[in-house]
Design a protein around this motif. Structure first.
Motif, PDB file in Angstrom:
ATOM      1  N   SER A  58       1.055  -1.454   0.219  1.00 21.93           N
ATOM      2  CA  SER A  58      -0.336  -0.254   0.090  1.00 21.93           C
ATOM      3  C   SER A  58       0.776   0.913   0.258  1.00 21.93           C
ATOM      4  O   SER A  58       0.593   2.043  -0.386  1.00 21.93           O
ATOM      5  CB  SER A  58      -1.189   0.120   0.944  1.00 21.93           C
ATOM      6  OG  SER A  58      -0.202   0.005   2.615  1.00 21.93           O
ATOM      7  N   GLY A  59       2.568   1.235   0.064  1.00 18.43           N
ATOM      8  CA  GLY A  59       2.953   2.121   0.410  1.00 18.43           C
ATOM      9  C   GLY A  59       3.322   3.062   1.489  1.00 18.43           C
ATOM     10  O   GLY A  59       3.849   3.812   1.676  1.00 18.43           O
ATOM     11  N   LYS A  60       2.989   2.501   2.681  1.00 18.99           N
ATOM     12  CA  LYS A  60       2.506   3.523   4.024  1.00 18.99           C
ATOM     13  C   LYS A  60       3.134   2.163   4.992  1.00 18.99           C
ATOM     14  O   LYS A  60       3.286   1.303   4.920  1.00 18.99           O
ATOM     15  CB  LYS A  60       1.016   2.698   4.630  1.00 18.99           C
ATOM     16  CG  LYS A  60      -0.449   3.444   3.691  1.00 18.99           C
ATOM     17  CD  LYS A  60       0.241   4.658   3.448  1.00 18.99           C
ATOM     18  CE  LYS A  60      -0.938   5.967   2.230  1.00 18.99           C
ATOM     19  NZ  LYS A  60      -0.394   6.781   2.509  1.00 18.99           N
ATOM     20  N   GLU A  61       3.903   2.932   5.731  1.00 26.12           N
ATOM     21  CA  GLU A  61       4.206   2.497   6.660  1.00 26.12           C
ATOM     22  C   GLU A  61       3.716   1.184   8.155  1.00 26.12           C
ATOM     23  O   GLU A  61       2.234   1.675   8.035  1.00 26.12           O
ATOM     24  CB  GLU A  61       4.503   3.548   8.090  1.00 26.12           C
ATOM     25  CG  GLU A  61       6.298   3.428   8.937  1.00 26.12           C
ATOM     26  CD  GLU A  61       6.797   4.016   9.765  1.00 26.12           C
ATOM     27  OE1 GLU A  61       6.502   3.959  11.247  1.00 26.12           O
ATOM     28  OE2 GLU A  61       7.026   5.189   9.508  1.00 26.12           O
ATOM     29  N   VAL A  62       4.192   0.428   7.944  1.00 26.43           N
ATOM     30  CA  VAL A  62       3.571  -0.995   8.763  1.00 26.43           C
ATOM     31  C   VAL A  62       4.495  -1.569   9.788  1.00 26.43           C
ATOM     32  O   VAL A  62       5.592  -1.820  10.057  1.00 26.43           O
ATOM     33  CB  VAL A  62       2.837  -2.037   7.388  1.00 26.43           C
ATOM     34  CG1 VAL A  62       2.180  -2.744   8.966  1.00 26.43           C
ATOM     35  CG2 VAL A  62       2.821  -1.509   6.296  1.00 26.43           C
ATOM     36  N   LYS A  63       3.462  -1.788  10.727  1.00 26.23           N
ATOM     37  CA  LYS A  63       4.474  -2.324  12.197  1.00 26.23           C
ATOM     38  C   LYS A  63       2.759  -3.234  12.564  1.00 26.23           C
ATOM     39  O   LYS A  63       1.922  -3.237  12.960  1.00 26.23           O
ATOM     40  CB  LYS A  63       4.704  -0.815  13.723  1.00 26.23           C
ATOM     41  CG  LYS A  63       4.951  -1.212  14.923  1.00 26.23           C
ATOM     42  CD  LYS A  63       5.462  -0.446  15.661  1.00 26.23           C
ATOM     43  CE  LYS A  63       4.944  -0.808  16.621  1.00 26.23           C
ATOM     44  NZ  LYS A  63       3.997   0.335  17.496  1.00 26.23           N
ATOM     45  N   TYR A  64       3.850  -4.271  12.697  1.00 23.16           N
ATOM     46  CA  TYR A  64       3.009  -5.314  13.247  1.00 23.16           C
ATOM     47  C   TYR A  64       3.563  -5.841  15.167  1.00 23.16           C
ATOM     48  O   TYR A  64       4.240  -5.793  15.919  1.00 23.16           O
ATOM     49  CB  TYR A  64       3.694  -6.971  13.389  1.00 23.16           C
ATOM     50  CG  TYR A  64       3.132  -8.636  13.780  1.00 23.16           C
ATOM     51  CD1 TYR A  64       1.759  -7.921  13.542  1.00 23.16           C
ATOM     52  CD2 TYR A  64       3.859  -8.878  14.314  1.00 23.16           C
ATOM     53  CE1 TYR A  64       1.119  -9.163  13.756  1.00 23.16           C
ATOM     54  CE2 TYR A  64       3.545 -10.305  14.841  1.00 23.16           C
ATOM     55  CZ  TYR A  64       1.877 -10.626  14.606  1.00 23.16           C
ATOM     56  OH  TYR A  64       1.258 -11.855  15.136  1.00 23.16           O
ATOM     57  N   ASN A  65       1.264  -5.470  16.013  1.00 26.52           N
ATOM     58  CA  ASN A  65       1.503  -5.445  16.513  1.00 26.52           C
ATOM     59  C   ASN A  65       1.507  -6.703  17.660  1.00 26.52           C
ATOM     60  O   ASN A  65       1.210  -6.826  18.288  1.00 26.52           O
ATOM     61  CB  ASN A  65       0.462  -4.167  17.297  1.00 26.52           C
ATOM     62  CG  ASN A  65       0.657  -3.031  16.868  1.00 26.52           C
ATOM     63  OD1 ASN A  65       2.034  -2.304  16.928  1.00 26.52           O
ATOM     64  ND2 ASN A  65      -0.463  -2.145  16.459  1.00 26.52           N
ATOM     65  N   GLY A  66       1.245  -7.831  16.978  1.00 26.45           N
ATOM     66  CA  GLY A  66       1.509  -9.026  17.244  1.00 26.45           C
ATOM     67  C   GLY A  66      -0.237 -10.392  17.309  1.00 26.45           C
ATOM     68  O   GLY A  66      -0.998  -8.613  16.976  1.00 26.45           O
ATOM     69  N   THR A  67      -0.321 -10.769  17.994  1.00 22.29           N
ATOM     70  CA  THR A  67      -1.857 -11.286  18.235  1.00 22.29           C
ATOM     71  C   THR A  67      -2.808 -10.985  18.953  1.00 22.29           C
ATOM     72  O   THR A  67      -2.239 -10.250  19.704  1.00 22.29           O
ATOM     73  CB  THR A  67      -1.637 -13.308  18.263  1.00 22.29           C
ATOM     74  OG1 THR A  67      -1.081 -13.071  18.946  1.00 22.29           O
ATOM     75  CG2 THR A  67      -0.552 -13.241  16.963  1.00 22.29           C
ATOM     76  N   LYS A  68      -3.748 -11.287  18.338  1.00 20.31           N
ATOM     77  CA  LYS A  68      -5.034 -10.362  19.437  1.00 20.31           C
ATOM     78  C   LYS A  68      -5.873 -11.877  19.818  1.00 20.31           C
ATOM     79  O   LYS A  68      -6.235 -11.945  19.387  1.00 20.31           O
ATOM     80  CB  LYS A  68      -5.941  -9.271  18.878  1.00 20.31           C
ATOM     81  CG  LYS A  68      -5.250  -8.212  18.514  1.00 20.31           C
ATOM     82  CD  LYS A  68      -4.869  -7.337  19.905  1.00 20.31           C
ATOM     83  CE  LYS A  68      -3.686  -6.805  19.819  1.00 20.31           C
ATOM     84  NZ  LYS A  68      -2.825  -5.860  21.783  1.00 20.31           N
TER      85      LYS A  68
END
Length: 68
Positions: A58-68
């Motif tokens: 998507s061209g956006k900055e992405v951060k993985y926060n983990g599972t929910k």
């Protein structure tokens, strides 16, 4: 299926629309987008790296926060 939370630098409907189009193309994923909180939850058996790579398209900055 595991539910993963990602933080995506979305600022408008166009941004969330781009994320929606990318995730729809993947198939076999369920997702929710919270634009004001810039969060995307994805339910999938796919590897986190695969999901992360898709979101980065998507061209956006992405951060993985983990599972929910």
């Amino acid at each position: 299926m595991t539910k993963h939370e990602f933080e995506v630098a979305m600022t408008c409907e166009g941004c969330s629309g781009a994320v929606t189009r990318i995730l729809n193309k993947m198939g076999d994923v369920k997702f929710e987008i919270d634009l004001p909180k810039k969060l995307v939850w994805i339910e999938s058996d796919k590897d986190v790296d695969v999901l992360m790579t898709a979101l980065q398209k998507s061209g956006k900055e992405v951060k993985y926060n983990g599972t929910k």
